[in-house]
Design a protein around this motif. Structure first.
Motif, short mmCIF file in Angstrom:
data_model
loop_
_atom_site.label_atom_id
_atom_site.label_comp_id
_atom_site.label_asym_id
_atom_site.label_seq_id
_atom_site.Cartn_x
_atom_site.Cartn_y
_atom_site.Cartn_z
N ALA A 170 0.81 -1.22 0.00
CA ALA A 170 0.00 0.00 0.00
C ALA A 170 0.84 1.26 0.00
CB ALA A 170 -0.93 0.01 1.21
N THR A 171 2.06 1.20 0.56
CA THR A 171 2.84 2.42 0.77
C THR A 171 4.24 2.38 0.16
OG1 THR A 171 3.81 1.68 2.87
CG2 THR A 171 1.65 2.78 2.97
N GLY A 172 4.74 1.18 -0.12
CA GLY A 172 6.13 1.07 -0.55
C GLY A 172 7.12 1.14 0.60
N ARG A 173 6.63 1.15 1.83
CA ARG A 173 7.48 1.25 3.02
C ARG A 173 7.45 -0.06 3.80
NH1 ARG A 173 7.22 6.90 4.55
NH2 ARG A 173 8.34 6.40 6.47
N ASP A 174 8.57 -0.41 4.42
CA ASP A 174 8.64 -1.63 5.22
C ASP A 174 8.57 -1.27 6.69
OD1 ASP A 174 8.90 -4.26 5.99
OD2 ASP A 174 11.09 -4.22 5.95
N VAL A 175 7.43 -1.52 7.30
CA VAL A 175 7.26 -1.36 8.74
C VAL A 175 7.13 -2.75 9.32
CG1 VAL A 175 5.76 -0.50 10.58
CG2 VAL A 175 6.24 0.92 8.58
N ARG A 176 8.04 -3.10 10.19
CA ARG A 176 8.17 -4.49 10.62
C ARG A 176 7.12 -4.92 11.62
NH1 ARG A 176 14.13 -4.73 12.59
NH2 ARG A 176 13.36 -6.73 13.37
N ASP A 177 6.47 -3.98 12.28
CA ASP A 177 5.45 -4.34 13.27
C ASP A 177 4.37 -3.25 13.24
OD1 ASP A 177 3.94 -5.18 15.39
OD2 ASP A 177 5.54 -5.09 16.88
N THR A 178 3.39 -3.43 12.37
CA THR A 178 2.38 -2.39 12.18
C THR A 178 1.41 -2.28 13.35
OG1 THR A 178 0.90 -3.92 11.01
CG2 THR A 178 2.46 -2.64 9.67
N GLN A 179 1.35 -3.30 14.20
CA GLN A 179 0.38 -3.29 15.28
C GLN A 179 1.01 -3.08 16.65
OE1 GLN A 179 -3.12 -3.36 14.85
NE2 GLN A 179 -2.17 -2.81 12.90
N THR A 180 2.26 -2.70 16.69
CA THR A 180 2.89 -2.46 17.99
C THR A 180 2.19 -1.31 18.72
OG1 THR A 180 4.95 -1.88 19.14
CG2 THR A 180 4.61 -0.89 16.96
N GLY A 181 2.03 -1.48 20.02
CA GLY A 181 1.45 -0.43 20.84
C GLY A 181 2.48 0.48 21.47
N LEU A 182 3.76 0.15 21.32
CA LEU A 182 4.84 0.97 21.86
C LEU A 182 5.30 1.94 20.78
CD1 LEU A 182 6.88 1.81 23.96
CD2 LEU A 182 8.24 -0.23 23.43
N ARG A 183 4.87 3.19 20.91
CA ARG A 183 5.13 4.21 19.90
C ARG A 183 5.43 5.53 20.58
NH1 ARG A 183 0.93 3.20 14.97
NH2 ARG A 183 0.79 0.93 15.12
N ALA A 184 6.40 6.26 20.04
CA ALA A 184 6.74 7.57 20.57
C ALA A 184 6.52 8.62 19.50
CB ALA A 184 8.20 7.60 21.03
N TYR A 185 5.90 9.74 19.90
CA TYR A 185 5.56 10.81 18.97
C TYR A 185 6.09 12.14 19.47
CZ TYR A 185 2.05 7.43 17.31
OH TYR A 185 1.41 6.32 16.82
N PRO A 186 6.69 12.94 18.57
CA PRO A 186 7.12 14.29 18.96
C PRO A 186 5.92 15.18 19.23
CG PRO A 186 7.41 13.98 16.61
CD PRO A 186 7.01 12.65 17.16
N ALA A 187 6.12 16.18 20.08
CA ALA A 187 5.02 17.06 20.49
C ALA A 187 4.35 17.75 19.30
CB ALA A 187 5.55 18.10 21.47
N ALA A 188 5.12 18.06 18.25
CA ALA A 188 4.56 18.77 17.10
C ALA A 188 3.48 17.98 16.38
CB ALA A 188 5.67 19.12 16.11
N LEU A 189 3.42 16.67 16.60
CA LEU A 189 2.44 15.84 15.91
C LEU A 189 1.13 15.66 16.70
CD1 LEU A 189 4.37 12.80 14.33
CD2 LEU A 189 3.14 14.62 13.14
#
Length: 252
Positions: free
Chosen positions: A140-159
Protein backbone atom coordinates in the motif's frame (compact mmCIF):
# COMPACT_ATOMS: atom_id res chain seq x y z
CA UNK A 1 7.75 13.40 28.32
CA UNK A 2 4.23 12.07 28.78
CA UNK A 3 3.82 8.29 29.01
CA UNK A 4 0.33 7.49 27.72
CA UNK A 5 -1.13 4.16 28.85
CA UNK A 6 -4.50 3.29 27.28
CA UNK A 7 -6.42 0.72 29.33
CA UNK A 8 -9.62 -1.29 29.27
CA UNK A 9 -10.39 -3.58 32.20
CA UNK A 10 -6.79 -3.25 33.42
CA UNK A 11 -5.18 -5.99 35.48
CA UNK A 12 -2.85 -5.97 38.46
CA UNK A 13 0.19 -5.25 36.25
CA UNK A 14 -0.86 -1.62 35.80
CA UNK A 15 0.11 -0.09 39.19
CA UNK A 16 3.63 -1.60 39.23
CA UNK A 17 4.09 -0.50 35.61
CA UNK A 18 3.26 3.08 36.60
CA UNK A 19 5.80 2.98 39.41
CA UNK A 20 8.50 1.46 37.21
CA UNK A 21 7.94 4.06 34.49
CA UNK A 22 8.14 6.90 37.00
CA UNK A 23 11.40 5.49 38.36
CA UNK A 24 12.97 4.90 34.94
CA UNK A 25 11.91 8.22 33.36
CA UNK A 26 12.51 10.95 35.94
CA UNK A 27 10.41 13.99 35.21
CA UNK A 28 7.97 12.06 33.02
CA UNK A 29 4.25 12.14 33.73
CA UNK A 30 2.27 8.92 33.35
CA UNK A 31 -1.21 9.42 31.90
CA UNK A 32 -3.60 6.48 32.15
CA UNK A 33 -6.76 6.76 30.03
CA UNK A 34 -9.46 4.22 30.84
CA UNK A 35 -11.90 3.20 28.13
CA UNK A 36 -15.11 2.77 30.11
CA UNK A 37 -14.04 -0.17 32.26
CA UNK A 38 -16.68 0.62 34.88
CA UNK A 39 -16.61 0.06 38.66
CA UNK A 40 -14.68 -3.22 38.33
CA UNK A 41 -11.54 -1.21 37.53
CA UNK A 42 -11.87 1.24 40.44
CA UNK A 43 -9.33 -0.43 42.72
CA UNK A 44 -6.66 -0.90 40.05
CA UNK A 45 -7.03 2.67 38.82
CA UNK A 46 -6.89 4.03 42.38
CA UNK A 47 -3.66 2.08 42.87
CA UNK A 48 -2.25 3.51 39.63
CA UNK A 49 -3.13 7.01 40.81
CA UNK A 50 -1.45 6.30 44.14
CA UNK A 51 1.73 5.38 42.23
CA UNK A 52 1.74 8.82 40.62
CA UNK A 53 -0.35 8.46 37.46
CA UNK A 54 -2.91 10.93 36.20
CA UNK A 55 -6.03 8.89 35.47
CA UNK A 56 -8.72 9.92 32.98
CA UNK A 57 -11.86 7.79 32.74
CA UNK A 58 -14.32 7.58 29.90
CA UNK A 59 -17.82 6.50 30.90
CA UNK A 60 -18.50 4.42 27.77
CA UNK A 61 -16.23 1.92 26.04
CA UNK A 62 -15.39 3.35 22.60
CA UNK A 63 -12.14 1.72 21.55
CA UNK A 64 -8.38 2.25 21.61
CA UNK A 65 -8.36 4.93 18.92
CA UNK A 66 -10.74 7.11 20.94
CA UNK A 67 -8.62 6.63 24.06
CA UNK A 68 -5.39 7.52 22.27
CA UNK A 69 -6.92 10.67 20.79
CA UNK A 70 -8.18 11.59 24.27
CA UNK A 71 -4.66 11.24 25.62
CA UNK A 72 -3.05 13.18 22.78
CA UNK A 73 -5.50 16.06 23.17
CA UNK A 74 -5.00 16.14 26.92
CA UNK A 75 -1.21 16.17 26.54
CA UNK A 76 -1.28 18.88 23.86
CA UNK A 77 -3.62 21.06 25.95
CA UNK A 78 -2.31 20.50 29.47
CA UNK A 79 1.36 19.84 28.66
CA UNK A 80 2.15 21.70 25.40
CA UNK A 81 5.57 21.02 23.94
CA UNK A 82 6.01 17.64 25.61
CA UNK A 83 6.54 14.46 23.60
CA UNK A 84 4.39 11.37 24.16
CA UNK A 85 5.29 7.69 24.29
CA UNK A 86 2.41 5.19 24.21
CA UNK A 87 2.73 1.98 26.23
CA UNK A 88 0.36 -0.99 26.50
CA UNK A 89 -0.70 -1.97 30.01
CA UNK A 90 -0.69 -5.75 29.52
CA UNK A 91 2.99 -6.35 30.25
CA UNK A 92 4.16 -6.74 26.64
CA UNK A 93 6.57 -3.81 26.86
CA UNK A 94 9.54 -3.82 29.19
CA UNK A 95 10.46 -0.53 30.80
CA UNK A 96 14.01 -0.58 29.33
CA UNK A 97 12.50 -0.94 25.86
CA UNK A 98 10.13 1.97 26.57
CA UNK A 99 13.15 4.08 27.49
CA UNK A 100 15.03 3.07 24.33
CA UNK A 101 12.10 3.97 22.07
CA UNK A 102 11.59 7.30 23.84
CA UNK A 103 15.30 8.12 23.54
CA UNK A 104 15.40 7.32 19.81
CA UNK A 105 12.48 9.66 19.21
CA UNK A 106 14.12 12.36 21.30
CA UNK A 107 17.37 12.11 19.34
CA UNK A 108 15.86 11.88 15.84
CA UNK A 109 12.71 13.95 16.28
CA UNK A 110 10.82 11.30 14.28
CA UNK A 111 7.88 9.08 15.27
CA UNK A 112 9.39 5.87 16.60
CA UNK A 113 8.05 2.32 16.86
CA UNK A 114 9.11 -0.47 19.17
CA UNK A 115 9.07 -3.42 16.77
CA UNK A 116 8.72 -6.93 18.13
CA UNK A 117 10.93 -9.73 16.82
CA UNK A 118 8.12 -12.37 16.69
CA UNK A 119 10.53 -15.14 17.60
CA UNK A 120 10.17 -17.88 20.18
CA UNK A 121 6.84 -18.51 21.90
CA UNK A 122 4.59 -16.11 20.00
CA UNK A 123 0.84 -16.83 19.59
CA UNK A 124 0.12 -17.98 16.05
CA UNK A 125 -2.50 -15.28 15.43
CA UNK A 126 0.04 -12.58 16.35
CA UNK A 127 2.83 -14.05 14.22
CA UNK A 128 0.77 -14.59 11.08
CA UNK A 129 -1.31 -11.46 11.53
CA UNK A 130 1.78 -9.29 11.68
CA UNK A 131 3.35 -11.01 8.67
CA UNK A 132 0.22 -10.41 6.60
CA UNK A 133 -0.20 -6.76 7.55
CA UNK A 134 3.51 -6.10 6.99
CA UNK A 135 3.19 -7.33 3.40
CA UNK A 136 -0.06 -5.42 2.86
CA UNK A 137 1.46 -2.23 4.27
CA UNK A 138 4.44 -2.52 1.93
CA UNK A 139 2.14 -2.97 -1.05
CA UNK A 140 0.00 0.00 0.00
CA UNK A 141 2.84 2.42 0.77
CA UNK A 142 6.13 1.07 -0.55
CA UNK A 143 7.48 1.25 3.02
CA UNK A 144 8.64 -1.63 5.22
CA UNK A 145 7.26 -1.36 8.74
CA UNK A 146 8.17 -4.49 10.62
CA UNK A 147 5.45 -4.34 13.27
CA UNK A 148 2.38 -2.39 12.18
CA UNK A 149 0.38 -3.29 15.28
CA UNK A 150 2.89 -2.46 17.99
CA UNK A 151 1.45 -0.43 20.84
CA UNK A 152 4.84 0.97 21.86
CA UNK A 153 5.13 4.21 19.90
CA UNK A 154 6.74 7.57 20.57
CA UNK A 155 5.56 10.81 18.97
CA UNK A 156 7.12 14.29 18.96
CA UNK A 157 5.02 17.06 20.49
CA UNK A 158 4.56 18.77 17.10
CA UNK A 159 2.44 15.84 15.91
CA UNK A 160 -0.03 15.67 18.82
CA UNK A 161 -2.60 18.12 17.47
CA UNK A 162 -2.63 16.32 14.11
CA UNK A 163 -2.88 12.90 15.79
CA UNK A 164 -5.96 14.11 17.62
CA UNK A 165 -7.76 14.67 14.31
CA UNK A 166 -7.18 11.32 12.59
CA UNK A 167 -10.10 8.89 12.14
CA UNK A 168 -10.51 5.43 13.62
CA UNK A 169 -12.09 4.52 16.93
CA UNK A 170 -10.55 1.13 17.56
CA UNK A 171 -7.34 -0.69 16.63
CA UNK A 172 -7.50 0.62 13.06
CA UNK A 173 -6.49 4.05 14.38
CA UNK A 174 -2.88 2.99 14.84
CA UNK A 175 -2.78 1.67 11.28
CA UNK A 176 -4.24 4.93 10.01
CA UNK A 177 -1.48 6.87 11.78
CA UNK A 178 1.22 4.82 10.02
CA UNK A 179 -0.48 5.14 6.65
CA UNK A 180 -0.82 8.92 6.93
CA UNK A 181 2.82 9.28 8.00
CA UNK A 182 3.92 7.19 5.03
CA UNK A 183 1.71 9.10 2.59
CA UNK A 184 3.17 12.37 3.90
CA UNK A 185 6.69 11.04 3.20
CA UNK A 186 7.77 11.30 6.83
CA UNK A 187 10.45 9.05 8.33
CA UNK A 188 9.48 6.47 10.94
CA UNK A 189 12.16 5.11 13.22
CA UNK A 190 12.08 1.45 14.31
CA UNK A 191 13.70 0.05 17.43
CA UNK A 192 13.85 -3.68 18.07
CA UNK A 193 12.23 -4.71 21.34
CA UNK A 194 11.73 -7.99 23.14
CA UNK A 195 8.48 -9.86 22.61
CA UNK A 196 6.54 -10.68 25.79
CA UNK A 197 3.21 -12.48 25.85
CA UNK A 198 1.38 -13.58 28.97
CA UNK A 199 -1.02 -16.53 28.91
CA UNK A 200 -1.05 -16.75 25.08
CA UNK A 201 -1.91 -13.05 25.01
CA UNK A 202 -5.20 -13.75 26.80
CA UNK A 203 -5.32 -10.17 28.12
CA UNK A 204 -5.65 -8.71 24.62
CA UNK A 205 -8.98 -7.15 23.64
CA UNK A 206 -8.20 -7.51 19.92
CA UNK A 207 -10.95 -9.27 17.97
CA UNK A 208 -9.29 -11.41 15.31
CA UNK A 209 -12.17 -11.02 12.86
CA UNK A 210 -13.82 -7.65 13.51
CA UNK A 211 -10.64 -5.70 14.26
CA UNK A 212 -8.75 -7.30 11.36
CA UNK A 213 -11.48 -6.08 9.01
CA UNK A 214 -11.22 -2.58 10.51
CA UNK A 215 -7.43 -2.57 10.08
CA UNK A 216 -7.54 -3.67 6.45
CA UNK A 217 -10.07 -1.01 5.40
CA UNK A 218 -7.60 1.90 5.66
CA UNK A 219 -4.92 -0.30 4.06
CA UNK A 220 -7.15 -0.87 1.02
CA UNK A 221 -8.08 2.83 0.89
CA UNK A 222 -4.41 3.80 1.02
CA UNK A 223 -3.53 1.37 -1.74
CA UNK A 224 -6.26 2.86 -3.95
CA UNK A 225 -5.03 6.38 -3.20
CA UNK A 226 -1.51 5.35 -4.19
CA UNK A 227 -2.73 3.82 -7.45
CA UNK A 228 -4.72 6.92 -8.39
CA UNK A 229 -1.93 9.30 -7.36
CA UNK A 230 -4.18 11.23 -4.98
CA UNK A 231 -2.29 13.58 -2.67
CA UNK A 232 -2.86 12.86 1.01
CA UNK A 233 -0.58 14.87 3.27
CA UNK A 234 -3.68 15.40 5.45
CA UNK A 235 -2.62 18.48 7.33
CA UNK A 236 0.57 17.16 8.89
CA UNK A 237 2.13 20.08 10.83
CA UNK A 238 4.55 22.14 8.74
CA UNK A 239 7.15 21.91 11.51
CA UNK A 240 7.21 18.17 10.94
CA UNK A 241 6.80 17.98 7.15
CA UNK A 242 9.72 20.33 6.59
CA UNK A 243 12.07 18.09 8.59
CA UNK A 244 14.02 15.16 7.13
CA UNK A 245 11.78 13.28 4.68
CA UNK A 246 13.80 10.13 4.00
CA UNK A 247 11.33 7.62 2.66
CA UNK A 248 12.71 4.43 4.14
CA UNK A 249 11.90 3.48 7.72
CA UNK A 250 15.15 2.89 9.56
CA UNK A 251 16.12 0.15 12.03
CA UNK A 252 19.17 0.31 14.25
Amino acid sequence: MIVLVPVYRPGDRLPPLVGDLKDALPGADVLVVDDGSGPAADAVLRAARARGATVLRRRVNRGKGVVLRTGFRYAATRHPGRDVVCVDADGQHSVPDVCRVAERMRVTGAPTLGVREFEGEVPARSRFGNAATRVAFRLATGRDVRDTQTGLRAYPAALLGWLGTLPGDRFEYEMTVLLRLARAGLPVEQVEIATHYHGDNAGSHFSALADSVRIYRPLVASALARLTGRSAVDGVPAAVTTSSRTSAARTR
